[in-house]
Design a protein around this motif. Structure first.
Motif, PDB file in Angstrom:
ATOM      1  N   HIS A  55      42.393  42.539  44.811  1.00 39.82           N
ATOM      2  CA  HIS A  55      43.623  41.933  44.654  1.00 39.82           C
ATOM      3  C   HIS A  55      43.590  40.711  45.583  1.00 39.82           C
ATOM      4  O   HIS A  55      44.473  39.878  45.146  1.00 39.82           O
ATOM      5  CB  HIS A  55      44.779  42.797  44.944  1.00 39.82           C
ATOM      6  N   GLN A  56      42.853  40.758  46.637  1.00 38.24           N
ATOM      7  CA  GLN A  56      42.506  39.324  47.357  1.00 38.24           C
ATOM      8  C   GLN A  56      41.734  38.369  46.576  1.00 38.24           C
ATOM      9  O   GLN A  56      41.490  37.306  46.872  1.00 38.24           O
ATOM     10  CB  GLN A  56      42.045  39.597  48.648  1.00 38.24           C
ATOM     11  N   HIS A  57      40.919  38.654  45.484  1.00 42.11           N
ATOM     12  CA  HIS A  57      39.931  38.117  44.794  1.00 42.11           C
ATOM     13  C   HIS A  57      40.131  38.125  43.419  1.00 42.11           C
ATOM     14  O   HIS A  57      39.386  37.489  42.599  1.00 42.11           O
ATOM     15  CB  HIS A  57      38.558  38.179  44.966  1.00 42.11           C
ATOM     16  N   LEU A  58      41.229  38.355  43.121  1.00 46.85           N
ATOM     17  CA  LEU A  58      41.620  38.258  41.373  1.00 46.85           C
ATOM     18  C   LEU A  58      41.440  37.119  40.925  1.00 46.85           C
ATOM     19  O   LEU A  58      40.946  36.923  39.733  1.00 46.85           O
ATOM     20  CB  LEU A  58      42.887  39.091  40.992  1.00 46.85           C
ATOM     21  N   LYS A  59      42.325  35.916  41.370  1.00 44.49           N
ATOM     22  CA  LYS A  59      42.079  34.685  40.808  1.00 44.49           C
ATOM     23  C   LYS A  59      40.652  34.116  40.750  1.00 44.49           C
ATOM     24  O   LYS A  59      40.252  33.394  39.741  1.00 44.49           O
ATOM     25  CB  LYS A  59      42.925  33.691  41.456  1.00 44.49           C
ATOM     26  N   MET A  60      39.834  34.091  41.837  1.00 41.67           N
ATOM     27  CA  MET A  60      38.636  33.892  41.889  1.00 41.67           C
ATOM     28  C   MET A  60      37.658  34.484  40.740  1.00 41.67           C
ATOM     29  O   MET A  60      36.915  33.986  40.074  1.00 41.67           O
ATOM     30  CB  MET A  60      38.041  34.155  43.315  1.00 41.67           C
ATOM     31  N   GLN A  62      38.753  35.556  37.925  1.00 41.08           N
ATOM     32  CA  GLN A  62      39.059  35.515  36.642  1.00 41.08           C
ATOM     33  C   GLN A  62      38.466  33.731  36.527  1.00 41.08           C
ATOM     34  O   GLN A  62      37.979  33.405  35.539  1.00 41.08           O
ATOM     35  CB  GLN A  62      40.573  35.192  36.539  1.00 41.08           C
ATOM     36  N   ALA A  63      38.666  33.077  37.655  1.00 41.30           N
ATOM     37  CA  ALA A  63      38.226  31.603  37.559  1.00 41.30           C
ATOM     38  C   ALA A  63      36.552  31.496  37.217  1.00 41.30           C
ATOM     39  O   ALA A  63      36.275  30.736  36.521  1.00 41.30           O
ATOM     40  CB  ALA A  63      38.754  30.985  38.633  1.00 41.30           C
ATOM     41  N   GLN A  64      35.907  32.387  37.735  1.00 45.47           N
ATOM     42  CA  GLN A  64      34.408  32.466  37.802  1.00 45.47           C
ATOM     43  C   GLN A  64      33.857  33.240  36.700  1.00 45.47           C
ATOM     44  O   GLN A  64      32.766  33.420  36.146  1.00 45.47           O
ATOM     45  CB  GLN A  64      33.997  32.857  39.017  1.00 45.47           C
ATOM     46  N   ASN A  65      35.029  33.665  35.715  1.00 48.69           N
ATOM     47  CA  ASN A  65      34.637  34.602  34.588  1.00 48.69           C
ATOM     48  C   ASN A  65      33.586  35.611  34.940  1.00 48.69           C
ATOM     49  O   ASN A  65      32.560  36.070  34.144  1.00 48.69           O
ATOM     50  CB  ASN A  65      33.924  33.430  33.447  1.00 48.69           C
TER      51      ASN A  65
END
Length: 321
Positions: A55-60, A62-65
């Motif tokens: 949960h701390q890295h979800l955005k990352m 997604q952004a990095q595919n």
DNA sequence: TCTGGGGTCCTAGGACCC
DNA sequence: TCTGGGGTCCTAGGACCC
């Protein structure tokens, strides 16, 4: 000579064997309940730490595919057995150290490097799993050699030998003390306070000093890094303890639920026990609340149950639990 | 809101014995 | 007022590993 064969990004490599489209793509594998990142492909390692909460890295991610997969442990176990089976065709002197690592004991010959490259190619060809191999006169040095093999792939092609004094010293000077096998977070801090930042400096400490400030384990490590073998190959290993634990999905409030889970875990543990043909005479059961929840009071209880006789029976163990 | 699971070994200290 | 010395066994806790 000891050779350490280590599967590269093992869980990710397993997934890639069955889904070749993942080759060259960014991939991570998640733990039970999809809580933590427990394996990363090479491309992901620079920006996602091992064991990190998802949960701390979800955005990352997604952004990095990044391709995200839930762990499939039965698949990894099966692939592990295939890899180990392949290694055992080369030598009977083989210690399965973990799901993705094995030590081999081999004669030191001028052909050794070529032979290890053949092992590497054979494992890749037969199982699809890429491995790195480090070889040296001791297990701890083989670990160091393996690190080098992995780190400098263009030069090493995943195989590296520490087979003379010059290479040994060079490798130890390069090796950060915290990356040495057996030196964890706490020992690293302690050693750095003493001005020891690399493996070579550690080997320059006196035996008496190490024994006094640390333990016999660290003294053995010093000998190993000096090239004096004190850790032998342990080909046959029976587990001395068998554990089955799970974190639950969310907070559980009903006793019946806990009772059911404990029964299930006990049955699983007894299956493992029978598989290695052992008996047990003590059962340990524990439970605790979510340790990351700082807003509520923590609760933890545990108990040992001594059995009247040693057993591998699921029935007897469940009754005891 | 969400943070894995399964192992090993060593040491200090208490209990107990003679 | 004085109160040994040496040993074993067990356990909890801490360190580490993948």
């Amino acid at each position: 000579m000891f050779a350490l064969v280590d599967c590269n990004n093992f869980y990710v490599s397993c997934e890639r064997v069955f889904n070749p489209a993942l080759e060259g793509k960014k991939v991570v594998i998640l733990s039970n309940n999809d809580g933590c990142i427990i394996a990363r492909s090479e491309e992901v390692k620079p920006f996602v730490p091992m064991g990190a909460p998802v949960h701390q890295h979800l955005k990352m991610l997604q952004a990095q595919n990044v391709q995200v997969y839930s762990a499939n442990f039965s698949l990894y176990g099966d692939m592990s057995r295939r890899v180990m089976g392949t290694l055992k065709r080369f030598t009977t002197k083989c210690e399965i150290y973990s799901v993705d690592e094995a030590f081999l004991q081999l004669e030191q010959t001028t052909q050794l490097k070529t032979e290890l490259s053949q092992v590497q190619q054979c494992v890749k060809q037969w199982t699809g799993i890429p491995v790195s191999i480090g070889a040296a006169p001791t297990k701890a040095l083989a670990k160091v050699a393996n690190k080098i093999a992995k780190k400098f792939v263009p030069r090493t092609h995943g195989v590296y030998l520490i087979d003379n004094e010059e290479k040994r010293v060079k490798a130890l000077r390069w090796m950060d003390i915290g990356a040495v096998w057996g030196v964890g977070r706490n020992l690293t801090r302690k050693l750095k306070e003493l001005g020891v930042y690399d493996a070579y400096t550690f080997t320059q400490l006196s035996d008496a000093f190490i024994r006094k400030k640390f333990s016999v384990v660290m003294l053995r490590l010093k000998y190993e890094l000096m090239g004096k073998s004190v850790l032998s190959l342990e080909a046959l290993r029976y587990k001395k303890s068998i554990t089955v634990t799970r974190s639950f999905e969310g907070t559980q409030k009903h006793y019946a639920y806990l009772e059911e889970r404990i029964t299930t875990f006990t049955v699983k543990a007894s299956e493992k026990l029978r598989r290695q043909q052992s008996l047990c005479c003590t059962l340990y059961i524990f439970i605790r609340t979510n340790r990351f929840n700082t807003s509520q009071k923590q609760y933890a209880r545990s108990m040992y149950v001594s059995l009247p006789f040693a057993t591998d029976s699921s029935f007897a163990l469940v009754i005891a639990s």
